[in-house]
Motif scaffolding. Structure first.
Motif, PDB file in Angstrom:
ATOM      1  N   LYS A   1      37.767 188.589  65.615  1.00  0.00           N
ATOM      2  CA  LYS A   1      38.326 187.387  65.001  1.00  0.00           C
ATOM      3  C   LYS A   1      38.444 187.546  63.484  1.00  0.00           C
ATOM      4  N   ALA A   2      37.422 188.140  62.878  1.00  0.00           N
ATOM      5  CA  ALA A   2      37.469 188.381  61.433  1.00  0.00           C
ATOM      6  C   ALA A   2      38.560 189.384  61.086  1.00  0.00           C
ATOM      7  N   THR A   3      38.817 190.333  61.977  1.00  0.00           N
ATOM      8  CA  THR A   3      39.878 191.320  61.749  1.00  0.00           C
ATOM      9  C   THR A   3      41.233 190.639  61.686  1.00  0.00           C
ATOM     10  N   ARG A   4      41.493 189.731  62.622  1.00  0.00           N
ATOM     11  CA  ARG A   4      42.781 189.022  62.611  1.00  0.00           C
ATOM     12  C   ARG A   4      42.927 188.149  61.364  1.00  0.00           C
ATOM     13  N   LEU A   5      41.848 187.485  60.976  1.00  0.00           N
ATOM     14  CA  LEU A   5      41.922 186.648  59.783  1.00  0.00           C
ATOM     15  C   LEU A   5      42.129 187.495  58.525  1.00  0.00           C
ATOM     16  N   THR A   6      41.501 188.663  58.486  1.00  0.00           N
ATOM     17  CA  THR A   6      41.649 189.536  57.330  1.00  0.00           C
ATOM     18  C   THR A   6      43.081 190.025  57.211  1.00  0.00           C
TER      19      THR A   6
ATOM     20  N   CYS B   1      40.952 181.622  51.420  1.00  0.00           N
ATOM     21  CA  CYS B   1      39.810 182.509  51.668  1.00  0.00           C
ATOM     22  C   CYS B   1      38.544 181.714  51.977  1.00  0.00           C
ATOM     23  N   ALA B   2      38.334 180.641  51.228  1.00  0.00           N
ATOM     24  CA  ALA B   2      37.137 179.824  51.448  1.00  0.00           C
ATOM     25  C   ALA B   2      37.127 179.235  52.847  1.00  0.00           C
ATOM     26  N   ASN B   3      38.285 178.739  53.296  1.00  0.00           N
ATOM     27  CA  ASN B   3      38.363 178.157  54.635  1.00  0.00           C
ATOM     28  C   ASN B   3      38.206 179.211  55.726  1.00  0.00           C
ATOM     29  N   PHE B   4      38.853 180.352  55.535  1.00  0.00           N
ATOM     30  CA  PHE B   4      38.702 181.429  56.512  1.00  0.00           C
ATOM     31  C   PHE B   4      37.254 181.907  56.570  1.00  0.00           C
ATOM     32  N   GLN B   5      36.627 181.982  55.407  1.00  0.00           N
ATOM     33  CA  GLN B   5      35.237 182.433  55.382  1.00  0.00           C
ATOM     34  C   GLN B   5      34.329 181.441  56.093  1.00  0.00           C
TER      35      GLN B   5
ATOM     36  N   PRO C   1      30.107 183.449  66.436  1.00  0.00           N
ATOM     37  CA  PRO C   1      29.003 184.271  66.947  1.00  0.00           C
ATOM     38  C   PRO C   1      29.110 185.739  66.533  1.00  0.00           C
ATOM     39  N   GLU C   2      30.332 186.261  66.394  1.00  0.00           N
ATOM     40  CA  GLU C   2      30.483 187.675  66.057  1.00  0.00           C
ATOM     41  C   GLU C   2      29.905 187.982  64.676  1.00  0.00           C
ATOM     42  N   HIS C   3      29.884 186.997  63.789  1.00  0.00           N
ATOM     43  CA  HIS C   3      29.314 187.201  62.458  1.00  0.00           C
ATOM     44  C   HIS C   3      27.811 187.459  62.570  1.00  0.00           C
ATOM     45  N   LEU C   4      27.102 186.624  63.308  1.00  0.00           N
ATOM     46  CA  LEU C   4      25.655 186.793  63.457  1.00  0.00           C
ATOM     47  C   LEU C   4      25.330 188.096  64.183  1.00  0.00           C
ATOM     48  N   GLU C   5      26.152 188.436  65.177  1.00  0.00           N
ATOM     49  CA  GLU C   5      25.947 189.702  65.887  1.00  0.00           C
ATOM     50  C   GLU C   5      26.082 190.883  64.936  1.00  0.00           C
ATOM     51  N   ALA C   6      27.079 190.843  64.061  1.00  0.00           N
ATOM     52  CA  ALA C   6      27.296 191.931  63.116  1.00  0.00           C
ATOM     53  C   ALA C   6      26.170 192.016  62.091  1.00  0.00           C
ATOM     54  N   VAL C   7      25.702 190.855  61.627  1.00  0.00           N
ATOM     55  CA  VAL C   7      24.597 190.827  60.664  1.00  0.00           C
ATOM     56  C   VAL C   7      23.331 191.405  61.288  1.00  0.00           C
ATOM     57  N   ASN C   8      23.024 190.983  62.512  1.00  0.00           N
ATOM     58  CA  ASN C   8      21.826 191.496  63.185  1.00  0.00           C
ATOM     59  C   ASN C   8      21.914 192.999  63.425  1.00  0.00           C
ATOM     60  N   LYS C   9      23.109 193.477  63.759  1.00  0.00           N
ATOM     61  CA  LYS C   9      23.298 194.913  63.963  1.00  0.00           C
ATOM     62  C   LYS C   9      23.061 195.674  62.662  1.00  0.00           C
ATOM     63  N   MET C  10      23.547 195.114  61.549  1.00  0.00           N
ATOM     64  CA  MET C  10      23.337 195.746  60.251  1.00  0.00           C
ATOM     65  C   MET C  10      21.855 195.777  59.886  1.00  0.00           C
ATOM     66  N   LEU C  11      21.134 194.675  60.155  1.00  0.00           N
ATOM     67  CA  LEU C  11      19.703 194.630  59.866  1.00  0.00           C
ATOM     68  C   LEU C  11      18.932 195.649  60.695  1.00  0.00           C
ATOM     69  N   GLU C  12      19.334 195.814  61.957  1.00  0.00           N
ATOM     70  CA  GLU C  12      18.688 196.814  62.818  1.00  0.00           C
ATOM     71  C   GLU C  12      18.920 198.219  62.282  1.00  0.00           C
ATOM     72  N   THR C  13      20.125 198.476  61.810  1.00  0.00           N
ATOM     73  CA  THR C  13      20.442 199.798  61.253  1.00  0.00           C
ATOM     74  C   THR C  13      19.627 200.065  59.998  1.00  0.00           C
ATOM     75  N   MET C  14      19.508 199.046  59.142  1.00  0.00           N
ATOM     76  CA  MET C  14      18.726 199.192  57.913  1.00  0.00           C
ATOM     77  C   MET C  14      17.267 199.445  58.228  1.00  0.00           C
ATOM     78  N   ALA C  15      16.760 198.756  59.248  1.00  0.00           N
ATOM     79  CA  ALA C  15      15.343 198.917  59.616  1.00  0.00           C
ATOM     80  C   ALA C  15      15.070 200.325  60.114  1.00  0.00           C
ATOM     81  N   LYS C  16      16.011 200.910  60.831  1.00  0.00           N
ATOM     82  CA  LYS C  16      15.815 202.264  61.359  1.00  0.00           C
ATOM     83  C   LYS C  16      15.811 203.312  60.262  1.00  0.00           C
ATOM     84  N   LYS C  17      16.477 203.020  59.142  1.00  0.00           N
ATOM     85  CA  LYS C  17      16.556 203.969  58.052  1.00  0.00           C
ATOM     86  C   LYS C  17      15.311 203.961  57.178  1.00  0.00           C
ATOM     87  N   LYS C  18      14.474 202.942  57.324  1.00  0.00           N
ATOM     88  CA  LYS C  18      13.259 202.856  56.491  1.00  0.00           C
ATOM     89  C   LYS C  18      12.192 203.848  56.959  1.00  0.00           C
TER      90      LYS C  18
END
Length: 268
Positions: free
Chosen positions: A216-221, A240-244, A251-268
């Motif tokens: 969904k973010a890809t189409r908006l971008t 931009c403010a409204n799209f953001q 839900p895809e935003h939270l999924e992407a954020v959680n995935k990024m946090l998991e990746t960061m945690a593995k690198k520590k």
């Protein structure tokens, strides 16, 4: 997975969120007129916008050519799309090939053109309607309308100058010269030039990378990228403010954020 429409002169597949449209009239060098390719391209564009399973549209050609553009034999015979008086011919353009730029300009997902061979006249313009072009070493490009005593009737003059600037687009259009893939890259027409045998792999890799992003973010971008050149900054920032706000509530935003946090945690 969503049902893929049946086309007449092109092949359409959907895999891993990438829809691949292959122009399949090698006997006509994938000419857009004198075939059913106009209808096939428009049908695909409309389907992509309705199908939430698609994140990228990849366009290529079967055989040795990407697209030869208009059917020159029909031009010589004043038949098909080129028959009739001024009003009749103009009406055929509006109801025929001009449907392609309108349809592709409104496609909501990124479009990648994998230019496998010559892209001439309207075929060159078709490639320029994509967001990204990757070319085979065998590709050639030519805005050759004036060589035939006609103008770019499919909107090519609109697309090319936005891609490479007025002066260079003017030179290519007014001389009608054909350039190779290497020069096309220097001019900024294509992003990459690869060996012929690696074209689809390279284009598919690019498509897969984009298709892996939140859909969904890809189409908006893409909508933002298309809107930006015709808007004032203040108005654009409001959009931009409204799209953001829409993105933050998906839900895809939270999924992407959680995935990024998991990746960061593995690198520590």
């Amino acid at each position: 997975m969503a049902a893929v429409p049946t086309l007449t002169d092109a092949l359409l597949t959907l895999e891993n969120r990438v829809a691949t449209l292959t122009l399949n009239r090698h006997d006509l060098r994938n000419a857009l007129t004198g075939s059913n390719l106009i209808e096939d391209i428009v049908t695909t564009a409309e389907w992509v916008n309705q199908c939430t399973d698609v994140s990228v549209l990849l366009i290529t050609g079967a055989g040795s050519a990407f697209s030869a553009g208009g059917n020159i034999r029909d031009m010589a015979n004043r038949s098909g799309d080129f028959a009739g008086d001024v009003a009749e011919c103009a009406d055929r353009y509006r109801k025929g090939i001009q449907r392609i730029p309108l349809a592709l300009q409104n496609v909501e997902v990124p479009i990648i053109a994998a230019v496998n061979g010559p892209a001439i006249g309207a075929g060159f313009d078709l490639a320029n309607m994509a967001d990204i072009r990757i070319a085979s070493e065998n590709a050639k490009f030519g805005e050759t309308f004036l060589n035939l005593g006609i103008i770019p009737g499919d909107g090519g003059a609109w697309f090319m100058q936005r891609l490479i600037g007025y002066q260079r687009a003017f030179e290519l259009t007014l001389t009608g010269r054909v350039i190779d893939a290497a020069e096309a890259k220097v001019l900024g027409i294509v992003l990459e030039v690869v060996p012929a045998g690696e074209l689809l792999d390279a284009a598919s890799a690019m498509a897969s990378r984009i298709a892996s992003q939140p859909p969904k973010a890809t189409r908006l971008t893409k909508r933002l990228m298309k809107m930006a050149p015709r808007m004032e900054l203040e108005d654009f920032l409001d959009v931009c403010a409204n799209f953001q706000g829409m993105c933050h509530n998906e839900p895809e935003h939270l999924e992407a954020v959680n995935k990024m946090l998991e990746t960061m945690a593995k690198k520590k």
